[in-house]
Write a protein that holds these residues in place. Structure first.
Motif, PDB file in Angstrom:
ATOM      1  N   LEU A  82       2.470   3.219   8.655  1.00  0.00           N
ATOM      2  CA  LEU A  82       1.211   2.750   8.081  1.00  0.00           C
ATOM      3  C   LEU A  82       1.428   2.028   6.756  1.00  0.00           C
ATOM      4  O   LEU A  82       0.816   0.988   6.492  1.00  0.00           O
ATOM      5  N   LEU A  83       2.313   2.556   5.929  1.00  0.00           N
ATOM      6  CA  LEU A  83       2.581   1.932   4.635  1.00  0.00           C
ATOM      7  C   LEU A  83       3.311   0.601   4.797  1.00  0.00           C
ATOM      8  O   LEU A  83       3.016  -0.367   4.089  1.00  0.00           O
ATOM      9  N   ARG A  84       4.267   0.549   5.711  1.00  0.00           N
ATOM     10  CA  ARG A  84       4.992  -0.716   5.935  1.00  0.00           C
ATOM     11  C   ARG A  84       4.061  -1.804   6.428  1.00  0.00           C
ATOM     12  O   ARG A  84       4.127  -2.955   5.971  1.00  0.00           O
ATOM     13  N   ARG A  85       3.188  -1.471   7.350  1.00  0.00           N
ATOM     14  CA  ARG A  85       2.260  -2.464   7.884  1.00  0.00           C
ATOM     15  C   ARG A  85       1.310  -2.969   6.804  1.00  0.00           C
ATOM     16  O   ARG A  85       0.993  -4.159   6.747  1.00  0.00           O
ATOM     17  N   TYR A  86       0.857  -2.053   5.964  1.00  0.00           N
ATOM     18  CA  TYR A  86      -0.049  -2.465   4.891  1.00  0.00           C
ATOM     19  C   TYR A  86       0.663  -3.398   3.918  1.00  0.00           C
ATOM     20  O   TYR A  86       0.159  -4.472   3.573  1.00  0.00           O
ATOM     21  N   ARG A  87       1.841  -2.999   3.462  1.00  0.00           N
ATOM     22  CA  ARG A  87       2.552  -3.792   2.458  1.00  0.00           C
ATOM     23  C   ARG A  87       3.054  -5.118   3.002  1.00  0.00           C
ATOM     24  O   ARG A  87       3.215  -6.077   2.251  1.00  0.00           O
ATOM     25  N   SER A  88       3.291  -5.159   4.315  1.00  0.00           N
ATOM     26  CA  SER A  88       3.730  -6.430   4.893  1.00  0.00           C
ATOM     27  C   SER A  88       2.610  -7.464   4.892  1.00  0.00           C
ATOM     28  O   SER A  88       2.871  -8.669   4.993  1.00  0.00           O
ATOM     29  N   GLN A  89       1.354  -7.011   4.778  1.00  0.00           N
ATOM     30  CA  GLN A  89       0.217  -7.923   4.757  1.00  0.00           C
ATOM     31  C   GLN A  89      -0.350  -8.117   3.354  1.00  0.00           C
ATOM     32  O   GLN A  89      -1.326  -8.832   3.165  1.00  0.00           O
ATOM     33  N   GLY A  90       0.245  -7.438   2.368  1.00  0.00           N
ATOM     34  CA  GLY A  90      -0.266  -7.506   1.007  1.00  0.00           C
ATOM     35  C   GLY A  90       0.435  -8.568   0.187  1.00  0.00           C
ATOM     36  O   GLY A  90       1.481  -9.112   0.559  1.00  0.00           O
TER      37      GLY A  90
END
Length: 338
Positions: free
Chosen positions: A170-178
């Motif tokens: 969940l954190l990787r997916r969020y940061r990859s779009q931030g």
């Protein structure tokens, strides 16, 4: 007379369900009560920001993962059909629970936006099931992970691994779009999901997300039936991330996936895990209090000096020159078991 039957030979094709013991049986751990349709139509749980263990997650991490939202379970048993057990149900906004047969429903996985397939498998079947999940993940361009357990009793040591895998994704997916912004830079886009200040990136800058383009991560946890091992993993995840005990999370899951089962053995494992989580949070709280120097982290256990002041204790009535085995404790610092 006692007989040691632990080494007795078993008939061909028979597998020992549990180790043989000669001690008296302990009191059973009562399983969670069944879902109560008449009295309980909805149930809510909230993220546990209080006493968060910084070694596991930061407040920003928890806000990203849970979006700061209260999760509500509505009674799905009214519309429950027998065929529903072959489908996956959303337990949280970002967490689904179902059987392995759901992998054949590519349309469902795409429609729901599943980004991670997390299998909870019998280690003896790992090679058989691995290729199917990887093939589906490859076709859809998503991730596939697995947890291979030798038995249900082995689950408790895999609960933290499952939580880490889910949160890490969940954190990787969020940061990859931030997008990282420095202090003072204009932040026209949205900050953290669910409100609040923008979370920090690993380098210390602030992360902002374009809400129009953001695609949240979603995880499907599954086993052969979707009712036992995977349900236990989802329950352990809820105990870790939300302010809820084992009984509440089992009720929460049961309202949405009526066929999920939590028997006596599973309830015992989950309760054991809950005790570990509570102890870990207590240690984190004590450590934070000591670091702040405000006395909030003082241990609940009495020191030997406090014990000496207790009029009801034999130590207080002992001669003043008694050493009480002090040498054994000389130079011993603070000890935290986790």
């Amino acid at each position: 007379m006692e007989y040691d039957m632990s080494n007795w030979p078993l008939a061909k094709g028979v597998v020992r369900a549990a180790p043989m013991v000669s001690t008296p049986p302990s009191l059973p751990t009562p399983p969670p009560p069944p879902v109560m349709r008449a009295r309980q139509k909805t149930l809510s749980i909230v993220p546990t920001y209080e006493h968060l263990d910084p070694a596991q997650l930061t407040t920003d991490d928890l806000r990203i993962i849970t979006q700061g939202k209260v999760q509500v379970a509505s009674d799905n048993t009214i519309n429950w059909r027998y065929e529903s057990r072959r489908e996956a149900q959303p337990i949280l906004d970002f967490l689904y629970l179902g059987p392995s047969s759901v992998l054949r429903d590519r349309a469902f996985l795409q429609r729901e936006g599943i980004t991670l397939l997390l299998a909870v498998r019998d280690s003896r079947m790992a090679k058989v099931n691995l290729m199917g999940a990887e093939r589906v993940a490859g076709e859809l361009g998503i991730e596939a992970e697995s947890i291979d357990v030798d038995s249900n009793q082995d689950l408790v040591r895999w609960f933290p691994v499952a939580v880490e895998k889910i949160n890490g994704h969940l954190l990787r997916r969020y940061r990859s779009q931030g997008r990282a912004v420095q202090a003072g830079e204009g932040e026209a886009t949205t900050g953290a999901p669910g409100g609040g200040p923008p979370p920090q990136a690993p380098d210390g800058s602030r992360m902002v997300i374009d809400s129009a383009q953001f695609r949240p991560a979603k995880v499907l946890v599954y086993c052969e039936t979707g009712n036992d091992r995977s349900a236990a993993v989802v329950a352990a995840y809820l105990v870790t991330m939300f302010q809820a005990d084992v009984e509440t999370v089992c009720q929460f899951i049961g309202l949405q996936r009526f066929c999920a089962t939590f028997d006596e053995s599973t309830a015992f494992l989950l309760k054991t895990y809950e005790d570990i989580i509570v102890a870990r949070r207590s240690v984190a709280r004590d450590a934070a209090g000591h670091a702040a120097g405000d006395g909030a982290g003082r241990s609940a256990k009495r020191t030997i000096s406090q014990t000496r002041g207790d009029e009801d204790d034999d130590l207080s009535r002992a001669p003043a020159h008694a050493d009480f085995d002090q040498d054994r404790y000389a130079g011993r610092g603070q000890f935290a078991p986790w």
